[in-house]
Design a protein around this motif. Structure first.
Motif, PDB file in Angstrom:
ATOM      1  N   THR A  48      -6.600  21.160  -3.144  1.00  0.00           N
ATOM      2  CA  THR A  48      -6.975  21.475  -1.784  1.00  0.00           C
ATOM      3  C   THR A  48      -7.223  20.380  -0.822  1.00  0.00           C
ATOM      4  OG1 THR A  48      -9.244  21.589  -2.154  1.00  0.00           O
ATOM      5  CG2 THR A  48      -8.281  23.598  -2.548  1.00  0.00           C
ATOM      6  N   LEU A  49      -7.424  19.194  -1.307  1.00  0.00           N
ATOM      7  CA  LEU A  49      -7.727  17.925  -0.424  1.00  0.00           C
ATOM      8  C   LEU A  49      -6.502  17.452   0.050  1.00  0.00           C
ATOM      9  CD1 LEU A  49     -10.343  16.137  -2.522  1.00  0.00           C
ATOM     10  CD2 LEU A  49     -10.748  17.707  -0.498  1.00  0.00           C
ATOM     11  N   GLY A  50      -5.400  18.255  -0.375  1.00  0.00           N
ATOM     12  CA  GLY A  50      -4.009  17.688   0.275  1.00  0.00           C
ATOM     13  C   GLY A  50      -3.803  18.030   1.486  1.00  0.00           C
ATOM     14  N   GLN A  51      -4.397  19.031   2.024  1.00  0.00           N
ATOM     15  CA  GLN A  51      -4.359  19.681   3.465  1.00  0.00           C
ATOM     16  C   GLN A  51      -5.020  18.599   4.366  1.00  0.00           C
ATOM     17  OE1 GLN A  51      -6.285  20.904   5.811  1.00  0.00           O
ATOM     18  NE2 GLN A  51      -4.620  21.189   7.208  1.00  0.00           N
ATOM     19  N   PRO A  52      -6.538  18.208   4.241  1.00  0.00           N
ATOM     20  CA  PRO A  52      -6.786  17.259   5.122  1.00  0.00           C
ATOM     21  C   PRO A  52      -6.170  15.794   4.937  1.00  0.00           C
ATOM     22  CG  PRO A  52      -8.378  18.091   3.452  1.00  0.00           C
ATOM     23  CD  PRO A  52      -7.362  18.773   3.271  1.00  0.00           C
ATOM     24  N   THR A  53      -5.656  15.526   3.656  1.00  0.00           N
ATOM     25  CA  THR A  53      -5.370  14.161   3.558  1.00  0.00           C
ATOM     26  C   THR A  53      -3.848  14.292   4.498  1.00  0.00           C
ATOM     27  OG1 THR A  53      -6.160  14.062   1.352  1.00  0.00           O
ATOM     28  CG2 THR A  53      -4.383  12.511   1.977  1.00  0.00           C
ATOM     29  N   ALA A  54      -3.002  15.194   4.414  1.00  0.00           N
ATOM     30  CA  ALA A  54      -2.040  15.044   5.006  1.00  0.00           C
ATOM     31  C   ALA A  54      -2.201  14.833   6.735  1.00  0.00           C
ATOM     32  CB  ALA A  54      -1.298  16.611   5.259  1.00  0.00           C
ATOM     33  N   ALA A  55      -3.209  15.677   7.223  1.00  0.00           N
ATOM     34  CA  ALA A  55      -3.674  15.316   8.534  1.00  0.00           C
ATOM     35  C   ALA A  55      -4.300  13.939   8.692  1.00  0.00           C
ATOM     36  CB  ALA A  55      -4.664  16.288   8.883  1.00  0.00           C
ATOM     37  N   VAL A  56      -4.640  13.412   8.062  1.00  0.00           N
ATOM     38  CA  VAL A  56      -5.143  12.035   8.149  1.00  0.00           C
ATOM     39  C   VAL A  56      -3.913  11.001   7.922  1.00  0.00           C
ATOM     40  CG1 VAL A  56      -6.627  10.012   7.111  1.00  0.00           C
ATOM     41  CG2 VAL A  56      -7.560  12.527   7.354  1.00  0.00           C
ATOM     42  N   LEU A  57      -2.950  11.222   7.055  1.00  0.00           N
ATOM     43  CA  LEU A  57      -2.045  10.626   6.785  1.00  0.00           C
ATOM     44  C   LEU A  57      -1.097  10.431   8.158  1.00  0.00           C
ATOM     45  CD1 LEU A  57      -0.563  11.355   3.299  1.00  0.00           C
ATOM     46  CD2 LEU A  57      -1.412   9.241   4.254  1.00  0.00           C
ATOM     47  N   HIS A  58      -0.874  11.548   8.869  1.00  0.00           N
ATOM     48  CA  HIS A  58      -0.398  11.586   9.995  1.00  0.00           C
ATOM     49  C   HIS A  58      -0.991  10.709  11.191  1.00  0.00           C
ATOM     50  CE1 HIS A  58       0.464  13.857  14.170  1.00  0.00           C
ATOM     51  NE2 HIS A  58       1.658  13.583  13.763  1.00  0.00           N
ATOM     52  N   GLY A  59      -2.164  10.768  11.273  1.00  0.00           N
ATOM     53  CA  GLY A  59      -2.851   9.896  12.131  1.00  0.00           C
ATOM     54  C   GLY A  59      -2.686   8.399  11.732  1.00  0.00           C
ATOM     55  N   LEU A  60      -2.591   7.850  10.680  1.00  0.00           N
ATOM     56  CA  LEU A  60      -2.567   6.859  10.176  1.00  0.00           C
ATOM     57  C   LEU A  60      -1.249   6.298  10.456  1.00  0.00           C
ATOM     58  CD1 LEU A  60      -4.752   6.222   7.110  1.00  0.00           C
ATOM     59  CD2 LEU A  60      -5.419   6.046   9.501  1.00  0.00           C
ATOM     60  N   ASP A  61      -0.447   7.143  10.248  1.00  0.00           N
ATOM     61  CA  ASP A  61       1.223   6.603  10.499  1.00  0.00           C
ATOM     62  C   ASP A  61       1.376   6.353  12.024  1.00  0.00           C
ATOM     63  OD1 ASP A  61       1.739   6.878   7.795  1.00  0.00           O
ATOM     64  OD2 ASP A  61       2.861   8.891   8.014  1.00  0.00           O
ATOM     65  N   ARG A  62       0.685   7.145  12.782  1.00  0.00           N
ATOM     66  CA  ARG A  62       0.749   7.179  14.152  1.00  0.00           C
ATOM     67  C   ARG A  62      -0.095   5.655  14.496  1.00  0.00           C
ATOM     68  NH1 ARG A  62       2.185  10.279  17.976  1.00  0.00           N
ATOM     69  NH2 ARG A  62       0.212   9.855  19.370  1.00  0.00           N
ATOM     70  N   LEU A  63      -0.889   5.589  14.113  1.00  0.00           N
ATOM     71  CA  LEU A  63      -1.734   4.471  14.441  1.00  0.00           C
ATOM     72  C   LEU A  63      -0.931   2.918  14.061  1.00  0.00           C
ATOM     73  CD1 LEU A  63      -4.377   3.223  15.226  1.00  0.00           C
ATOM     74  CD2 LEU A  63      -5.206   3.345  12.710  1.00  0.00           C
ATOM     75  N   GLY A  64      -0.097   2.795  13.124  1.00  0.00           N
ATOM     76  CA  GLY A  64       0.660   1.722  12.720  1.00  0.00           C
ATOM     77  C   GLY A  64      -0.043   0.992  11.712  1.00  0.00           C
ATOM     78  N   ASP A  65       0.400  -0.410  11.759  1.00  0.00           N
ATOM     79  CA  ASP A  65       0.206  -1.266  10.680  1.00  0.00           C
ATOM     80  C   ASP A  65      -1.404  -1.685  10.773  1.00  0.00           C
ATOM     81  OD1 ASP A  65       0.059  -3.278   8.610  1.00  0.00           O
ATOM     82  OD2 ASP A  65       1.348  -4.577   9.878  1.00  0.00           O
ATOM     83  N   VAL A  66      -1.987  -1.682   9.729  1.00  0.00           N
ATOM     84  CA  VAL A  66      -3.630  -1.868   9.869  1.00  0.00           C
ATOM     85  C   VAL A  66      -3.791  -3.123   8.750  1.00  0.00           C
ATOM     86  CG1 VAL A  66      -4.381   0.301  10.520  1.00  0.00           C
ATOM     87  CG2 VAL A  66      -3.932  -0.058   8.245  1.00  0.00           C
ATOM     88  N   ARG A  67      -2.765  -3.812   8.147  1.00  0.00           N
ATOM     89  CA  ARG A  67      -3.025  -4.815   7.005  1.00  0.00           C
ATOM     90  C   ARG A  67      -3.835  -5.984   7.795  1.00  0.00           C
ATOM     91  NH1 ARG A  67       2.977  -5.519   5.502  1.00  0.00           N
ATOM     92  NH2 ARG A  67       3.286  -5.415   7.650  1.00  0.00           N
TER      93      ARG A  67
END
Length: 317
Positions: free
Chosen positions: A123-142
């Motif tokens: 079930t945690l895959g759904q909110p994780t998908a939403a967060v992944l989308h945001g982090l991809d939009r954010l860009g490199d954070v290394r």
């Protein structure tokens, strides 16, 4: 003569769920019907239940508001998805508080490689998908210094994924002691019960993970915490359409604000499920209880208490 009926729950008024029976859901082309096995409560579900979100005042659509759902396909009108297989599937109208619900192909993903014992955590895959989308939009954070405002489910998932993307430091602002402690344990985050002058202008990236009716308070905190030229990711789901914000501060300090809410589910839902499966030992710690889905009213009431040590409770079908 009436056909078969499906037991469900209906938020008829604020803070109240009533048992109801709905017509048996029949999928159209491009849809599946899913027998609910497990669901978890999202922070954005709670104000719909309490009646504090103006756009979603009770009575709600019967079965709403639940969208983090795993089940077994009853009927499939989607090529490649077979009847009887487990899926992570977002219910139409977020109406997952029912024994059987409908979902579209775009918001349904198969769960290959998941054991039966591990399915509650899918079930945690759904909110994780939403967060992944945001982090991809954010860009490199290394190598970045990151501050997260709020350590509910979204904030903790963001912390886990950010640590995996190579950030240098994680600070979290969270008044709930249990959640701060969990953040320190899971991702070695430095916890603060409230904003501190130590944080002023120190973060390369700030993540707002509270949302709802708090943006009027959290946005200024984000702007005080981020350094000049830094980035602010808004993951929290806003309950209101507008908030006062220091535009001059944003412009003169060369800040970048990144908004993120609903991804392309046909891409990100499967990615979210894989991310949880790949780090299951960590994600398991986000589940703090189990209950029958018919007891959802009690679970929602507990989630509405900001002092509660509950984080994600699995509702079982």
């Amino acid at each position: 003569m009436t056909g078969p009926r499906v037991p469900a729950l209906h938020v008829t008024r604020a803070w109240r769920m009533e048992p109801v029976e709905l017509p048996w859901p029949v999928p159209a082309d491009g849809e599946v019907s899913v027998r609910l096995l497990f669901a978890t409560v999202c922070g954005s579900d709670v104000p719909k239940f309490t009646g504090t979100w103006a756009r979603f005042t009770p009575p709600l659509v019967p079965g709403a508001p639940i969208h983090e759902c795993v089940g077994v396909v009853e009927q499939s009108r989607v090529p490649g998805i077979a009847e009887g297989e487990p899926v992570l599937a977002i219910p139409k109208h977020d109406a997952g508080l029912a024994e059987v619900y409908l979902a579209s192909a775009a918001q349904t993903t198969r769960l290959p490689g998941w054991s039966e014992d591990d399915l509650p955590y899918a079930t945690l895959g759904q909110p994780t998908a939403a967060v992944l989308h945001g982090l991809d939009r954010l860009g490199d954070v290394r190598g970045a210094r990151v501050a997260i405002i709020g350590l509910g489910g979204i904030g903790l998932i963001a912390a886990i994924l950010l640590r995996g993307r190579g950030v240098a430091q994680l600070a979290v602002i969270e008044p709930n002691e249990y959640r701060r402690t969990l953040g320190a344990f899971l991702v070695n985050a430095q916890g603060y019960p409230a904003w501190s002058t130590e944080l002023a202008g120190q973060a390369d990236v700030v993540v707002e993970a509270v949302g709802h009716d708090t943006y009027g308070d959290t946005l200024p905190v984000c702007l005080r915490t981020v350094r000049p030229g830094g980035r602010v990711l808004l993951l929290g789901n806003p309950a209101d359409t507008s908030h006062a914000v220091g535009v001059e501060t944003i412009v003169r300090r060369n800040l970048c604000l990144v908004g993120s809410i609903s991804p392309q589910w046909e891409t990100y839902l499967s990615a979210g499920a894989r991310a949880v499966h790949d780090d299951l030992a960590t994600f398991r710690r986000l589940i703090t209880g189990h209950a029958r889905w018919r007891d959802a009213e009690r679970v929602f009431r507990e989630h509405a208490d900001p002092a509660s040590s509950r984080l994600k409770v699995v509702l079982t079908g």
